[in-house]
Design an enzyme around this catalytic site. Structure first.
Site, mmCIF file in Angstrom:
data_model
loop_
_atom_site.group_PDB
_atom_site.id
_atom_site.type_symbol
_atom_site.label_atom_id
_atom_site.label_comp_id
_atom_site.label_asym_id
_atom_site.label_seq_id
_atom_site.Cartn_x
_atom_site.Cartn_y
_atom_site.Cartn_z
ATOM 1 N N LYS A 135 0.817 -1.216 0.000
ATOM 2 C CA LYS A 135 0.000 0.000 0.000
ATOM 3 C C LYS A 135 0.851 1.266 0.000
ATOM 4 O O LYS A 135 0.333 2.374 -0.151
ATOM 5 C CB LYS A 135 -0.946 -0.015 1.199
ATOM 6 N N SER B 128 -4.045 -12.888 9.135
ATOM 7 C CA SER B 128 -3.682 -11.843 10.091
ATOM 8 C C SER B 128 -4.946 -11.181 10.632
ATOM 9 O O SER B 128 -6.045 -11.370 10.110
ATOM 10 C CB SER B 128 -2.804 -10.786 9.409
#
Length: 640
Positions: A416, A458
Site C-alpha cells: 500500500k 492476520s
C-alpha cells in the site's frame, strides 16, 4: 459374548421383519403360558392336543389382534420402559377379560376354569419380561445405533496409512461417520478396506447423493501442490466441505487422531506452494545474536518471533505496547526457549527515552521493526495517530538503533506504500524514505525494508472474516466485486522478511514475489464452495451464502502494486526482488518531518494532507478528509 455379537444383526433387520419376529415371540408366549397354566392347575405336564390345544389357539387368536390394536408393535425397541409396561398391562387386561369370559365364565369342556384366570396373568408377566429383556439387551446398543446414524457422513480421501488411521479413530468417535474411501489408485478402487468400499474420485458427485455425503476428509499429507489443487477443484465442483490433515512435516510421530483434522490450509486457498527457505540466510542475523522485534504482539511480529525462536538467538527482546498481546506471546514462546533468554518489554516506539533505554541496555544486533497501525480505514479516520506511530515511531526507533550501534534494521512495509491513495500507505512509504535517507548517512547500521501485500490469517484479514461469516450463515461482505489483492501466508512472509534482511547492504527496498494477485470475489466463492455450500446469486437464487458488495471504504484501492518503478532487480532468492525507489536526502527530509510533526501535534488535518502530498510524490488522496475529530468539529461549528 455370543449375545453381544448377535445384537447388530438383529438391529439391522428390516422393520417389518422385526415386527414379525416379535409377533412370533408373543404367539409362542401365548402357547407357553397356556401349557404352564395347565401345569399349575393339574400339577402335571399335558400334551397340547384336544382342549389344551384349543385354549392355546384361542389365546393366540385373541392376544395378537389386541396387542396390535394397543400399538405394542409400532416401536419395538425404542418403546420400552414405563410407557411400554403400561401399554402391555392395558392390552393384557382387555385380553384377560376376553379369555376369561370364554374359559371361566362360559366354561369349555376339558379346560379348567382357573386356566382362564391364570393364563392372562402369566402372559402379562412373560410379555412384560420380554420387553424388559429387549430393553436390557438391545436398548443401549439401539440408542448408540440411532446416534451413529445421525452423525455427519464423510468420505476419507486416501486409502493409505493416514487414511486408515483416521478412519479407525473416527470409528470410535461421536463426531462423524466414515461411509467410504476415495483414492485415485485404480488398483484399490472397488476393494473394501476396514468394511468400507474404496471409490474413484470421479464418482464423488454421484456419491454425494447416494451416500448422503457432505464432507470429505483429505488424508494424503504427502501430496504436492499441483495434485492437491486438482483434488480441491474436484471437491469444489462437487459441493462438499473439505477438511484436511496437516502436512507430513507437521504431523507428530504416532497415530493420526481426529484432533489433527483442521480447516483447509491457507496455502490451499492460494493454490501455490511456499518456497523452501534458505537456512543460511535465516540464521545469518539471528543465530547466537541479540534480536529485537517491535510490534511483537501483532500478526507479523508474533510470527517473526516464532521463526526467530527456532533459530536460537542469545536474547530475544519482545517489544509491544499492548500488555495483553505481549503476555500472550510471552507465554506461548516460553516453552520453546529453554536455551536463551526471552525479555517481554512494554513500550511505544514513539517514546524516544524508552527506546534509547532499551537499545542501550541490550545492544541488539538486529532489529525487526513490525510496529505499525496497518488497517486502512482506521488510520484514515485517525490520520495523525497513524502517522505518529508509523512515521515518527519508525524515525525514533531507527535513530535509537543508529546511536546504539545496531548492525541490521529491517522495516516491515506494505504494497500500500506504492502510489498510495490512503494515509496508511503514505505513512509506510514515508517510513521507507526515512530509512533510505538514514542509510546514506550511516556507516554502522544497515537499514533495509521489505515490502509485501496482504497476509492470510492476520488480524483484519478477509479469510478469518469470511470463515466466520460462512459459519454464521452469511452474508459475506465484500467492498467491491473487482477488488484484487496480493496474498501470502504469515509464516512464508516472516521467513522471507528474515532472509531479505540478511541480504541487505544498506537502503535496500526488498519486494516479495507474491505470485498473481487474487480477486477477492473469487476467493470468497472458493471458500464457500470448499465448505460444501453454494453461493446465492441471480444464477442460483436457492444457494446457501450470499455475497454482499458494501462499497469501497475510505482510502481503499481496487488494485495494489508492489513496485513504484518497473525494473526490479533479482536477488539470490527466487521470491525476493530489489526495487530502486527515489527518496529525499536526510537534511531536506528531516526539515519537512519537523513541519509534519508540528501539524500532527495540533491535528491540523488539512495541513497534514498537504504536507504528505509534498513529501510523497505518488500520494493521491481520494475523497474528503474523514478524520473523526475534524468531522465532529465541522458539525458542531454551525451550532455555535
Amino acid at each position: 459374548m455370543p449375545f453381544q455379537k448377535a445384537i447388530h444383526p438383529v438391529l439391522s433387520l428390516p422393520r417389518l421383519t422385526k415386527r414379525l419376529l416379535v409377533l412370533t415371540v408373543d404367539a409362542c408366549l401365548c402357547v407357553l403360558t397356556v401349557w404352564l397354566a395347565y401345569y399349575l392347575r393339574l400339577g402335571e405336564w399335558v400334551f397340547l392336543s384336544g382342549p389344551p390345544l384349543l385354549a392355546a389357539v384361542t389365546s393366540v387368536a385373541l392376544a395378537l389382534p389386541v396387542f396390535i390394536a394397543f400399538g405394542l408393535y409400532r416401536a419395538i425397541f425404542r418403546y420400552s420402559g414405563w410407557p411400554a409396561l403400561m401399554a402391555v398391562t392395558r392390552a393384557s387386561f382387555v385380553y384377560g377379560l376376553m379369555f376369561a369370559a370364554i374359559f371361566t365364565a362360559i366354561e369349555v369342556p376339558g379346560v379348567p376354569r382357573t386356566v382362564g384366570l391364570m393364563q392372562p396373568l402369566l402372559l402379562l408377566l412373560t410379555v412384560g419380561a420380554s420387553r424388559a429383556l429387549a430393553r436390557f439387551w438391545l436398548g443401549g446398543e439401539y440408542q448408540n445405533l440411532l446416534k451413529h446414524d445421525t452423525l455427519p457422513r464423510v468420505l476419507v480421501y486416501g486409502a493409505g496409512t493416514s487414511g486408515r488411521q483416521l478412519a479407525g479413530a473416527l470409528a470410535h468417535s461421536h463426531e462423524m461417520r466414515v461411509v467410504g474411501f476415495l483414492d485415485d489408485d485404480h488398483r484399490l478402487q472397488g476393494n473394501v478396506l476396514d468394511g468400507h468400499r474404496i471409490y474413484a474420485p470421479g464418482d464423488l458427485p454421484a456419491l454425494r447423493e447416494t451416500l448422503r455425503v457432505n464432507d470429505v476428509l483429505l488424508a494424503i499429507p504427502s501430496l504436492n501442490r499441483p495434485q492437491r489443487n486438482e483434488i480441491l477443484e474436484l471437491m469444489r465442483r462437487s459441493r462438499v466441505s473439505v477438511r484436511t490433515l496437516p502436512r507430513m512435516a507437521d504431523l507428530a510421530q504416532g497415530r493420526v487422531s481426529i484432533s489433527a483434522l483442521r480447516e483447509l490450509d491457507l496455502e490451499d486457498l492460494l493454490g501455490r506452494e511456499p518456497v523452501t527457505p534458505n537456512p543460511i540466510l535465516l540464521r545469518k542475523n539471528i543465530h547466537d545474536k541479540v534480536v529485537l522485534v517491535t510490534g511483537a504482539g501483532g500478526s507479523i511480529g508474533s510470527e517473526l518471533c516464532r521463526q526467530i525462536v527456532a533459530l536460537n538467538p542469545t536474547i530475544l527482546l519482545l517489544l509491544e505496547q499492548s500488555e495483553f498481546a505481549l503476555y500472550e506471546l510471552h507465554q506461548e514462546l516460553l516453552p520453546r526457549a529453554p536455551t536463551f533468554k526471552l525479555v517481554p518489554l512494554l513500550a511505544s516506539v514513539q517514546d524516544n527515552r524508552r527506546m534509547h533505554e532499551i537499545l542501550s541496555t541490550w545492544s541488539p544486533h538486529t532489529v525487526y521493526h513490525a510496529a505499525a497501525y496497518k488497517h486502512v480505514p482506521m488510520v484514515e479516520h485517525n490520520p495523525a495517530e497513524g502517522l505518529k506511530n508509523n512515521v515518527l515511531g519508525t524515525l525514533t526507533t531507527a535513530l535509537a538503533a543508529l546511536k546504539n550501534g545496531v548492525s541490521d534494521f529491517v522495516l516491515i512495509s506494505t504494497d500500500k506504500a506504492v502510489r498510495p491513495t490512503n494515509v496508511m500507505g503514505t505513512s509506510k512509504r514515508l517510513a521507507e524514505m526515512v530509512l533510505q535517507a538514514l542509510a546514506v548517512e550511516s556507516s554502522v547500521t544497515r537499514f533495509s525494508m521489505v515490502r509485501f501485500g496482504n497476509v492470510l490469517g492476520s488480524s483484519g484479514s478477509v479469510v478469518p472474516l469470511f470463515r466466520q461469516q460462512i459459519k454464521d450463515g452469511g452474508p459475506i461482505t465484500l467492498t467491491h466485486g473487482e477488488v484484487t489483492r496480493y496474498f501470502m501466508t504469515i509464516p512464508e512472509a516472516a521467513q522471507l522478511v528474515i532472509q531479505a534482511g540478511a541480504m541487505a547492504r544498506g537502503g535496500d527496498v526488498f519486494v516479495l514475489d507474491m505470485g498473481e494477485p487474487v480477486r477477492i470475489m473469487d476467493l470468497a466463492r472458493r471458500m464457500v464452495e470448499l465448505s460444501g455450500l453454494r453461493v446465492r446469486d441471480h444464477e442460483d437464487p436457492e444457494g446457501d451464502i450470499e455475497i454482499q458488495v458494501t462499497g469501497l471504504r475510505p482510502g481503499e484501492k481496487l488494485y495494489e502494486e508492489l513496485l513504484i518503478g518497473n525494473q526490479p532487480e533479482p536477488t539470490t532468492h527466487p521470491r525476493i526482488m530489489k526495487a530502486h525507489e527515489d527518496f529525499l536526502g536526510w537534511s531536506e527530509l528531516n526539515s519537512k518531518l519537523d513541519s509534519l510533526t508540528v501539524a500532527l501535534n495540533t491535528n491540523d488535518v488539512d495541513l497534514i494532507r498537504s504536507l504528505l502530498q509534498q513529501l510523497v510524490p505518488g500520494y493521491q488522496p481520494e475523497g474528503d478528509i474523514v478524520d473523526w475529530v475534524h468531522l465532529e468539529r465541522q458539525t458542531e461549528a454551525p451550532e455555535r
